[in-house]
Enzyme design. Structure first.
Site, PDB file in Angstrom:
ATOM      1  N   SER A   1      30.236  33.529  48.029  1.00 47.72           N
ATOM      2  CA  SER A   1      30.798  34.237  46.884  1.00 47.72           C
ATOM      3  C   SER A   1      32.227  33.831  46.552  1.00 47.72           C
ATOM      4  O   SER A   1      32.672  34.036  45.414  1.00 47.72           O
ATOM      5  CB  SER A   1      30.758  35.750  47.132  1.00 47.72           C
ATOM      6  OG  SER A   1      31.485  36.085  48.299  1.00 47.72           O
TER       7      SER A   1
ATOM      8  N   GLU B   1      40.346  47.265  45.528  1.00 50.35           N
ATOM      9  CA  GLU B   1      41.210  46.459  46.388  1.00 50.35           C
ATOM     10  C   GLU B   1      40.326  45.603  47.285  1.00 50.35           C
ATOM     11  O   GLU B   1      39.870  46.025  48.331  1.00 50.35           O
ATOM     12  CB  GLU B   1      42.142  47.350  47.216  1.00 50.35           C
ATOM     13  CG  GLU B   1      43.152  48.115  46.383  1.00 50.35           C
ATOM     14  CD  GLU B   1      44.218  48.803  47.217  1.00 50.35           C
ATOM     15  OE1 GLU B   1      44.188  48.647  48.468  1.00 50.35           O
ATOM     16  OE2 GLU B   1      45.070  49.502  46.640  1.00 50.35           O
TER      17      GLU B   1
ATOM     18  N   HIS C   1      37.752  38.353  47.773  1.00 56.60           N
ATOM     19  CA  HIS C   1      37.392  37.655  46.543  1.00 56.60           C
ATOM     20  C   HIS C   1      38.599  37.509  45.619  1.00 56.60           C
ATOM     21  O   HIS C   1      39.500  38.333  45.617  1.00 56.60           O
ATOM     22  CB  HIS C   1      36.251  38.397  45.846  1.00 56.60           C
ATOM     23  CG  HIS C   1      35.022  38.466  46.691  1.00 56.60           C
ATOM     24  ND1 HIS C   1      34.667  39.601  47.388  1.00 56.60           N
ATOM     25  CD2 HIS C   1      34.090  37.526  46.982  1.00 56.60           C
ATOM     26  CE1 HIS C   1      33.549  39.369  48.068  1.00 56.60           C
ATOM     27  NE2 HIS C   1      33.188  38.107  47.842  1.00 56.60           N
TER      28      HIS C   1
END
Length: 283
Positions: free
Chosen positions: A57, A229, A233
């Protein structure tokens, strides 16, 4: 030139490259066998190069429903020459193991061509305890990465290992803390043993977060006005910083030539990044 000829020439030439691990953009250049270089040049003349991304990701394509989350693979094309296509197969939640078992690696290997580049970045999800995803650094992680390397090399493509981008974590004294355990070391050792290019994103990102400190480093991650938060990422700024590290590393290891990269001293404006609408899942 036929695919069979290309592969035969590559096999006769021996290993693609010899390189050593490096903590930054000044990585040792890949030293190619002259036969490999000639084959690669012929392939490049027939077909423009492609860069494929196998990863998780932190690199993957993001869509409008998660904006402003941004994978570094979305920004990498802005640092790569316009004749080279970047094809991003990275997917949320995948490890070096599950990327194989779900046949995502096979999808790349079905179409990758001689002289194309395969970027391989895993580590975040390999740490998970789920047996379908998790790996051990010096055994199953290593063997899964090796399958990526072998698959690319068997097809005359150039594999590049990327250690995982470091999370944003600081101790009480404001020191950036490493979170990936032995996975980066295992990847560095594999790169050295197999003689393939390595871009040490772990070392570069932790140094960058330390330079910025606890407050300014937050501006690279998914911290939103809505209260999210996320210290794993990236937003567009963080993805741009890592994408530029990748492009600089490709140049430093001589996987790409100077004419194949651009804007390495610039910051890609966040407004250049777009988040398309998600494609509906197949039914």
């Amino acid at each position: 030139m036929t695919r069979r000829f290309l592969l035969a020439a590559l096999a006769a030439a021996g290993p693609l490259a010899l390189t050593t691990a490096s903590a930054g953009p000044a990585a040792a250049p890949v030293r190619e066998n002259p036969v490999v270089r000639a084959v690669a040049r012929t392939a490049r003349e027939q077909h423009p190069r492609r860069i494929y991304i196998a990863g998780d990701s932190t690199a993957s394509q993001k869509y409008a429903d998660v904006r402003p989350e941004t994978g570094w693979g979305m920004v990498l094309p802005w640092y790569i020459g316009p004749r080279i296509e970047v094809i991003n197969h990275a997917m949320n939640g995948r490890s070096s193991k599950s990327f194989i078992t779900e046949r995502r690696l096979a999808a790349i290997l079905d179409v990758i061509r001689p002289d194309d580049v395969l970027l391989i970045q895993f580590g975040h999800n390999d740490q998970k305890s789920d047996p379908a995803i998790g790996t051990e650094p010096w055994t199953s992680y290593r063997s899964s990465l090796l399958r990526h390397l072998d698959g690319a090399r068997e097809r005359g493509a150039v594999p590049v290992l990327l250690t995982p981008a470091e999370r944003r974590r600081f101790d009480a004294d404001g020191k950036a803390v490493a979170t990936h355990g032995q996975y980066p070391d295992a990847m560095r050792a594999l790169a050295a043993a197999e003689g393939v290019a390595l871009i040490d994103i772990t070392a570069q990102t932790i140094a960058r977060w330390q330079e910025l400190g606890p407050d300014r480093s937050r501006l690279n991650f998914l911290h939103t006005e809505a209260g999210l938060e996320d210290n794993t990422h990236f937003n567009a700024a963080g993805a741009g910083a890592v994408g530029r590290m990748v492009a600089r590393g490709l140049l430093a290891t001589e996987v790409l030539a100077e004419r194949e990269v651009r804007r390495l001293d610039e910051t890609v404006p966040a407004k250049w990044v777009t988040w398309p609408e998600a494609v509906p899942a197949a039914t």
